[in-house]
Write a protein that holds these residues in place. Sequence first.
Motif, mmCIF file in Angstrom:
data_model
loop_
_atom_site.group_PDB
_atom_site.id
_atom_site.type_symbol
_atom_site.label_atom_id
_atom_site.label_comp_id
_atom_site.label_asym_id
_atom_site.label_seq_id
_atom_site.Cartn_x
_atom_site.Cartn_y
_atom_site.Cartn_z
ATOM 1 N N ILE A 153 -5.621 8.177 -19.991
ATOM 2 C CA ILE A 153 -4.613 7.121 -20.108
ATOM 3 C C ILE A 153 -3.803 6.964 -18.823
ATOM 4 O O ILE A 153 -3.007 6.028 -18.707
ATOM 5 N N GLU A 154 -4.000 7.864 -17.856
ATOM 6 C CA GLU A 154 -3.302 7.724 -16.576
ATOM 7 C C GLU A 154 -3.803 6.529 -15.781
ATOM 8 O O GLU A 154 -3.122 6.062 -14.869
ATOM 9 N N SER A 155 -4.955 5.993 -16.138
ATOM 10 C CA SER A 155 -5.497 4.837 -15.428
ATOM 11 C C SER A 155 -4.694 3.571 -15.683
ATOM 12 O O SER A 155 -4.888 2.561 -14.995
ATOM 13 N N VAL A 156 -3.775 3.602 -16.656
ATOM 14 C CA VAL A 156 -2.893 2.454 -16.908
ATOM 15 C C VAL A 156 -1.425 2.855 -16.719
ATOM 16 O O VAL A 156 -0.528 2.144 -17.173
ATOM 17 N N ASP A 157 -1.179 3.966 -16.040
ATOM 18 C CA ASP A 157 0.176 4.443 -15.784
ATOM 19 C C ASP A 157 0.498 4.235 -14.303
ATOM 20 O O ASP A 157 -0.164 4.807 -13.437
ATOM 21 N N SER A 158 1.498 3.428 -14.010
ATOM 22 C CA SER A 158 1.832 3.102 -12.619
ATOM 23 C C SER A 158 2.225 4.339 -11.812
ATOM 24 O O SER A 158 2.067 4.372 -10.592
ATOM 25 N N LYS A 159 2.732 5.377 -12.476
ATOM 26 C CA LYS A 159 3.143 6.594 -11.763
ATOM 27 C C LYS A 159 1.959 7.316 -11.135
ATOM 28 O O LYS A 159 2.139 8.085 -10.202
ATOM 29 N N GLY A 200 -12.326 8.805 6.994
ATOM 30 C CA GLY A 200 -11.606 8.643 8.249
ATOM 31 C C GLY A 200 -12.406 7.803 9.234
ATOM 32 O O GLY A 200 -13.435 7.218 8.891
ATOM 33 N N PRO A 201 -11.933 7.708 10.466
ATOM 34 C CA PRO A 201 -10.863 8.527 11.054
ATOM 35 C C PRO A 201 -9.448 8.102 10.674
ATOM 36 O O PRO A 201 -8.513 8.847 10.838
ATOM 37 N N GLY A 202 -9.284 6.890 10.158
ATOM 38 C CA GLY A 202 -7.952 6.391 9.835
ATOM 39 C C GLY A 202 -7.730 6.289 8.346
ATOM 40 O O GLY A 202 -8.577 6.680 7.534
ATOM 41 N N PRO A 203 -6.588 5.747 7.942
ATOM 42 C CA PRO A 203 -6.298 5.550 6.519
ATOM 43 C C PRO A 203 -7.104 4.386 5.936
ATOM 44 O O PRO A 203 -7.725 3.620 6.669
ATOM 45 N N CYS A 204 -7.072 4.258 4.609
ATOM 46 C CA CYS A 204 -7.746 3.154 3.906
ATOM 47 C C CYS A 204 -6.727 2.437 3.030
ATOM 48 O O CYS A 204 -6.733 2.604 1.794
ATOM 49 N N PRO A 205 -5.844 1.628 3.632
ATOM 50 C CA PRO A 205 -4.797 0.974 2.840
ATOM 51 C C PRO A 205 -5.329 0.015 1.796
ATOM 52 O O PRO A 205 -4.640 -0.281 0.823
ATOM 53 N N GLN A 206 -6.569 -0.483 1.960
ATOM 54 C CA GLN A 206 -7.139 -1.405 0.977
ATOM 55 C C GLN A 206 -7.403 -0.712 -0.359
ATOM 56 O O GLN A 206 -7.597 -1.386 -1.385
ATOM 57 N N LEU A 207 -7.395 0.612 -0.381
ATOM 58 C CA LEU A 207 -7.614 1.365 -1.612
ATOM 59 C C LEU A 207 -6.312 1.736 -2.316
ATOM 60 O O LEU A 207 -6.334 2.160 -3.473
ATOM 61 N N ASP A 208 -5.194 1.599 -1.605
ATOM 62 C CA ASP A 208 -3.914 2.068 -2.131
ATOM 63 C C ASP A 208 -3.481 1.268 -3.360
ATOM 64 O O ASP A 208 -3.689 0.045 -3.443
ATOM 65 N N TYR A 209 -2.860 1.988 -4.316
ATOM 66 C CA TYR A 209 -2.279 1.415 -5.539
ATOM 67 C C TYR A 209 -3.331 0.790 -6.461
ATOM 68 O O TYR A 209 -2.988 0.102 -7.414
ATOM 69 N N LYS A 210 -4.613 1.033 -6.171
ATOM 70 C CA LYS A 210 -5.696 0.527 -7.011
ATOM 71 C C LYS A 210 -6.552 1.670 -7.570
ATOM 72 O O LYS A 210 -7.275 1.477 -8.546
ATOM 73 N N ASN A 211 -6.510 2.816 -6.917
ATOM 74 C CA ASN A 211 -7.284 3.981 -7.307
ATOM 75 C C ASN A 211 -6.355 5.194 -7.364
ATOM 76 O O ASN A 211 -5.347 5.231 -6.651
ATOM 77 N N ILE A 212 -6.675 6.175 -8.174
ATOM 78 C CA ILE A 212 -5.776 7.305 -8.400
ATOM 79 C C ILE A 212 -6.121 8.453 -7.465
ATOM 80 O O ILE A 212 -7.175 9.100 -7.607
ATOM 81 N N VAL A 213 -5.254 8.722 -6.499
ATOM 82 C CA VAL A 213 -5.416 9.888 -5.630
ATOM 83 C C VAL A 213 -5.024 11.133 -6.423
ATOM 84 O O VAL A 213 -3.913 11.227 -6.946
ATOM 85 N N PHE A 214 -5.944 12.102 -6.511
ATOM 86 C CA PHE A 214 -5.650 13.292 -7.307
ATOM 87 C C PHE A 214 -6.036 14.594 -6.625
ATOM 88 O O PHE A 214 -5.972 15.667 -7.235
ATOM 89 N N GLY A 215 -6.399 14.541 -5.347
ATOM 90 C CA GLY A 215 -6.745 15.773 -4.649
ATOM 91 C C GLY A 215 -7.011 15.544 -3.181
ATOM 92 O O GLY A 215 -6.909 14.423 -2.669
ATOM 93 N N VAL A 216 -7.366 16.631 -2.497
ATOM 94 C CA VAL A 216 -7.577 16.580 -1.058
ATOM 95 C C VAL A 216 -8.618 17.633 -0.676
ATOM 96 O O VAL A 216 -8.770 18.658 -1.358
ATOM 97 N N VAL A 217 -9.367 17.357 0.391
ATOM 98 C CA VAL A 217 -10.347 18.312 0.898
ATOM 99 C C VAL A 217 -9.614 19.441 1.617
ATOM 100 O O VAL A 217 -8.888 19.193 2.588
#
Length: 288
Positions: A153-159, A200-217
Amino acid sequence: MNSPLTPPPPPPLLPHHHIPSLLSSTTITRRSLLLSTSLSTLSPPRPTLDTTITDRVFLDFSICSNYFRPDRTLSDTFSTLCTDSTPLGRLVLGLYGHLVPLTVSNFKTMCTSYSYKNTLVHKIFPGQFFLAGRQGRREKGEVKVPQDLARNIESVDSKAFKLTHSGPGILSLCLSENDDEDNIKLNPEYRNVEFLITTGPGPCPQLDYKNIVFGVVLEGLDVVTSIASIPTYKPSDRIRQFNDLAEFLGDERAQNARTIWNKPLKTVYISDCGELKVAKPSLTPSLP
């Protein structure tokens, strides 16, 4: 005795050099008060996002040179065709279980149940990200989701969309970039498990606020770079123009044709996966 016609003497005045300093101090105090009040009103403190790494999982990647051979049969799978695969290396991923617990729990389950094992990296966008975890048939290198996987249900939660794709090595649940077929998505029991990792090498702002970031390498950015360098299928401008026209005319084949765009020309797949138990978790790393 003073004469009746003589006016009384004026009251004593402050020296001239005291007057400007008095006025000046009064003006600065008022201005400072107004400025501090307006700043506190316009700039409320931003809440801190809890990116504590609560879990660690690993994904091993390999290249199979035989999987798309023309002489393969319907009974051939990764287990029969990729016995001599070439390892690319291991990614160790740190997951933000306090921030998005449901997304992290589902991803962990997919790793510990080996549901991601022997599944393809199906899209690579050079200089941006790669996609894995598309659902479908196991014999085609696609994911089969466990029946008891929880509904996210986090896929519909703005947080859940607060973190951004700020650089290489960001792990994100695909929502806007999801490649699952419509007939799979329309199933009432559908669970989205497709994920992306920024290269990389840079950021991907086109993905922001549309997909859920939940981890890092945490380890293995060199493996990410190796995957990103694999050549992909790129349609010519003429094919793109025909495809755009077909889509405009409502031809469903246009979308089907795009499924092979950015497909790696080598068979890259997840050869193993699982959870890493850490006795003493380290401090939260800074985001890349």
